[in-house]
Write an enzyme that holds these catalytic residues in place. Structure first.
Site, PDB file in Angstrom:
ATOM      1  N   GLU A 187       0.819  -1.217   0.000  1.00  0.00           N
ATOM      2  CA  GLU A 187       0.000   0.000   0.000  1.00  0.00           C
ATOM      3  C   GLU A 187       0.852   1.266   0.000  1.00  0.00           C
ATOM      4  O   GLU A 187       0.777   2.070   0.925  1.00  0.00           O
ATOM      5  CB  GLU A 187      -0.856   0.062   1.264  1.00  0.00           C
ATOM      6  CG  GLU A 187      -1.794  -1.079   1.475  1.00  0.00           C
ATOM      7  CD  GLU A 187      -2.439  -0.999   2.856  1.00  0.00           C
ATOM      8  OE1 GLU A 187      -3.653  -1.186   2.944  1.00  0.00           O
ATOM      9  OE2 GLU A 187      -1.717  -0.749   3.846  1.00  0.00           O
TER      10      GLU A 187
ATOM     11  N   CYS B  72      -1.637  33.202   9.884  1.00  0.00           N
ATOM     12  CA  CYS B  72      -1.457  33.905  11.145  1.00  0.00           C
ATOM     13  C   CYS B  72      -1.099  32.960  12.277  1.00  0.00           C
ATOM     14  O   CYS B  72      -1.890  32.706  13.189  1.00  0.00           O
ATOM     15  CB  CYS B  72      -2.715  34.701  11.463  1.00  0.00           C
ATOM     16  SG  CYS B  72      -3.038  35.896  10.177  1.00  0.00           S
TER      17      CYS B  72
HETATM   18  C1  LIG Z   1      -0.883   5.792   5.493  1.00  0.00           C
HETATM   19  C2  LIG Z   1      -0.979   4.368   5.196  1.00  0.00           C
HETATM   20  C3  LIG Z   1      -0.331   3.834   4.081  1.00  0.00           C
HETATM   21  C4  LIG Z   1       0.546   4.655   3.182  1.00  0.00           C
HETATM   22  O1  LIG Z   1       1.718   5.075   3.799  1.00  0.00           O
HETATM   23  P1  LIG Z   1       2.834   5.837   2.966  1.00  0.00           P
HETATM   24  O2  LIG Z   1       3.863   6.157   3.966  1.00  0.00           O
HETATM   25  O3  LIG Z   1       2.216   7.037   2.370  1.00  0.00           O
HETATM   26  O4  LIG Z   1       3.339   4.885   1.922  1.00  0.00           O
HETATM   27  C5  LIG Z   1      -0.506   2.503   3.808  1.00  0.00           C
HETATM   28  N1  LIG Z   1      -1.277   1.719   4.597  1.00  0.00           N
HETATM   29  C6  LIG Z   1      -1.916   2.189   5.680  1.00  0.00           C
HETATM   30  C7  LIG Z   1      -2.740   1.279   6.489  1.00  0.00           C
HETATM   31  C8  LIG Z   1      -1.793   3.524   6.020  1.00  0.00           C
HETATM   32  O5  LIG Z   1      -2.402   3.984   7.109  1.00  0.00           O
END
Ligand SMILES: *Cc1c(COP(=O)(O)O)cnc(C)c1O
Length: 442
Positions: free
Chosen positions: A295, A366
């Site tokens: 992911e 601000c």
């Molecule tokens: C935020 C998140 C990601 C992505 O993380 P990056 O550092 O942007 O690659 C992937 N999986 C989960 C569950 C997340 O919370």
């Protein structure tokens, strides 16, 4: 070069043209600022597609891998369209992200829904749209999801989000996999969750385990440790419950290069470690190779994004710092004030000039904390200069606000000398769009 986009500070198409202006995607940044006004988010399509390609190539040795872009890094319809085209699925964390992806026409089977407190309405929406997977975060969600699925007479494929107890060396706020985290089931709660799914929640179909250890990760070891823990759990669950789970989601988190001090591993390095780790542990424990979900968010979109600002007022504090203010700041990029994040900047109309002045770039909001870049070397800056800040594709627009009642900037996509608006600049009418004055006040 293309293989290492997450190790670059600037988009791959960045050049200086014959009149000394910076260009990205074949577009003169000074001209873009003139045409679309500033602040302006600029997304380089070649950099974005290049990094997607390097993910696909780096994992081509492993048959069972799926990429889910973490939409929270930057979710707009055009970005979604490009990632869909690049064969990515999507990790969404809200109804808004799910709706964006749905309306863009993405196959709902390619969607995974994450989050530690999804609402009942969001879960209903996910079930109605028949998305691919829901990553269930806690016991309440297991019960709620089963109940909704039962009412709707649908079966739901789920992953269990677990907290593997790995510390990664990143900012405290972006660590998520350590034990005392708000996300996921504790390792000690996994058996109870599996037992409930097997024996009580008949509408839930457990497909695998999910973990995400943090963000802006620079050590491949973090992934190797995480994979070892996940595969050990698969083996343990098989022994205890006699079910062979076939999927692991190892999250995102690969780092990018905001400044020369950041040294993230390349996508290829990470891929090699991940594949090696999965194969080694599976062979050792005699477990079939699982489907791996990744992911990535930041490493996909960060380097493709640049923000343009126009320089305005200056202030020399007697015996102190020299402040140069720009027309944006913490509302379009809250990361410096939230995480002390550092960036690299250049002056688009003075790309070849010597950097002989030390300045602090202040935002227009601000708050004293609204500083974009601290004590950096720049060519002598004057009102009207165009400042470009690199690596702002991730967690800038997606975290932006209307603080001080300012309009959110426009976003343009650049490629081969062409620029297209992909997010309109908000108008003053947009600013008051949702305001209501009750009749008794009129
Ligand atoms: C935020 C998140 C990601 C992505 O993380 P990056 O550092 O942007 O690659 C992937 N999986 C989960 C569950 C997340 O919370």
């Amino acid at each position: 070069m293309k293989d290492n986009i997450n190790q670059l500070i600037k988009p791959i198409t960045t050049t200086v043209n014959s009149i000394g202006h910076l260009e990205i995607g074949g577009c003169d940044l000074v001209e873009l600022a003139k045409e679309y006004k500033t602040p302006l988010y600029v997304i380089d399509e070649a950099t974005l597609r290049g990094v997607c390609k390097s993910y696909r190539e780096a994992f081509s040795d492993y048959e069972h891998v799926k990429f889910l872009y973490a939409s929270k890094a930057l979710c707009t319809s055009a970005i979604t369209k490009i990632l869909d085209d690049e064969e990515f699925g999507f990790d969404v964390v809200s109804d808004g992200e799910l709706y964006t992806v749905y309306r863009t026409g993405v196959d709902m089977k390619k969607i995974l829904f994450n989050g530690n407190n999804k609402s009942v309405d969001e879960l209903k929406m996910a079930i109605d749209l028949e998305i691919g997977r829901i990553s269930v975060d806690n016991f309440l969600e297991l019960a709620t999801l089963d109940k909704i699925a039962d009412l709707k007479k649908k079966k739901v494929d789920i992953l269990l989000r677990i907290t593997p107890g790995i510390e990664c060396h990143t900012h405290e706020y972006i660590q998520t996999g350590h034990l005392d985290s708000k996300f996921g089931f504790d390792m000690m709660q996994i058996d109870m969750a599996v037992d409930l799914i097997q024996n009580q929640y008949k509408n839930l179909n457990l497909k695998g385990l999910h973990a995400h250890t943090g963000s802006q990760i620079f050590e491949t070891k973090v992934y190797c440790d995480e994979i070892e823990i996940l595969i050990n759990e698969l083996v343990r669950i098989k022994k205890k419950f006699n079910i062979e789970l076939k999927e692991i989601n190892i999250g995102g988190g690969l780092g990018v290069r905001y400044t020369i001090h950041d040294n993230p591993p390349s996508v290829h390095d990470i891929a090699a470690s991940i594949i090696n780790s999965v194969k080694t542990h599976c062979e050792e424990l005699n477990y079939p190779y699982p489907l791996i979900y990744l992911e990535p968010g930041r490493s996909i979109i960060s380097t493709a994004g640049t923000t343009l600002y126009t320089v305005g007022s200056k202030k020399q504090v007697p015996n102190g710092r020299k402040y140069v203010s720009v027309d944006g700041g913490m509302a379009d990029n809250p990361r410096p004030s939230l995480y002390q994040a550092e960036y690299t900047a250049q002056v688009a109309n003075k790309a070849n000039k010597d950097k002989n002045e030390k300045v602090t770039i202040a935002g227009r909001y601000c708050e004293s904390g609204d500083i974009l870049l601290n004590e950096i070397k720049m060519p002598k800056l004057e009102a009207g200069d165009i400042l470009c800040v690199y690596n702002t594709g991730a967690y800038n627009y997606s975290m932006s606000s209307n603080y001080n009642r300012t309009s959110k900037p426009a976003m343009v996509l650049v490629n081969s000398g062409q620029s297209d608006i992909i997010v309109n600049r908000e108008t003053l009418e947009d600013i008051i769009r949702n305001d209501v004055i009750p009749s008794r006040l009129r």
